[in-house]
Design an enzyme around this catalytic site. Structure first.
Site, short mmCIF file in Angstrom:
data_model
loop_
_atom_site.label_atom_id
_atom_site.label_comp_id
_atom_site.label_asym_id
_atom_site.label_seq_id
_atom_site.Cartn_x
_atom_site.Cartn_y
_atom_site.Cartn_z
N ILE A 125 0.92 -1.15 0.00
CA ILE A 125 0.00 0.00 0.00
C ILE A 125 0.96 1.19 0.00
CG2 ILE A 125 -1.87 1.22 1.17
CD1 ILE A 125 -2.56 -1.66 0.15
N PRO A 126 1.14 1.80 -1.17
CA PRO A 126 2.31 2.67 -1.39
C PRO A 126 2.24 4.07 -0.77
CG PRO A 126 0.94 2.63 -3.34
CD PRO A 126 0.32 1.68 -2.36
N CYS A 127 2.22 4.12 0.56
CA CYS A 127 2.22 5.42 1.22
C CYS A 127 3.52 6.18 0.97
CB CYS A 127 1.92 5.28 2.71
SG CYS A 127 3.03 4.19 3.59
N HIS A 128 4.57 5.47 0.56
CA HIS A 128 5.84 6.14 0.24
C HIS A 128 5.69 7.03 -1.01
CE1 HIS A 128 6.02 2.43 -2.19
NE2 HIS A 128 6.78 3.12 -3.02
N ARG A 129 4.63 6.83 -1.78
CA ARG A 129 4.41 7.63 -3.00
C ARG A 129 3.67 8.93 -2.72
NH1 ARG A 129 2.57 2.36 -6.34
NH2 ARG A 129 4.60 1.32 -6.33
#
Length: 162
Positions: A125-129
């Site tokens: 779940i790409p919260c780094h994006r």
């Protein structure tokens, strides 16, 4: 209560602790440990092994989408935010405001930020994006240096996406 299993994945940016049941992954979080403690055993559930394999493929630049089963553990609002995060494509970025707009609640920017910070499925779940609307990096539970590394990593392999 479903038994939780642990497996460590030694990534290029630190140990990642994978938690899950026999059926689904519930947490993928960076650990500050220096060495792995939970390796693959004969009784390690297939879903944890698949998660570790897919993370390895991601770090090698071979995987851009994850296909193992995972579950969100949070409020309905958090689940809505996390689901919206999956709409940010590999090597792309978005802002808290973008997510708030995409879930139909453009005034919920701070709540989106709070939900983002509670995401337990790092990378998948790409919260780094998520970056600031000013284009700067914003907080990341794994540390801003990891966020920057992940974004640069994805950009370096973006050309491989067909």
């Amino acid at each position: 209560m479903t038994r939780q299993h642990k497996l460590d994945y030694d990534s290029p940016i630190g140990i990642i602790e994978i938690l899950g049941s026999d059926d689904a992954i519930s947490s993928i979080m960076f650990s500050e440990r220096d060495k792995t403690e939970n390796s693959i055993q004969d009784d390690t559930p297939k879903v944890l092994v698949d998660c570790s394999t897919q993370l390895d493929e991601y770090f090698k630049g071979e995987r851009h989408v994850f296909t193992f089963p995972y579950i969100f553990e949070g409020t309905d609002f958090q689940k809505t935010v996390w689901n919206a995060l999956t709409g940010i494509s590999y090597a792309e970025t978005g802002s808290y405001k973008d997510i708030a707009v995409s879930i139909g609640n453009e005034k919920a920017i701070r709540a989106v930020g709070s939900a983002n910070g509670k995401n337990k499925l790092s990378i998948v779940i790409p919260c780094h994006r998520i970056i600031g609307s000013n284009g700067k990096l914003t907080g990341y539970a794994g540390g801003l240096w990891r966020k920057e590394w992940l974004l640069q990593h994805e950009r370096s392999f973006k050309k491989d996406i067909t």
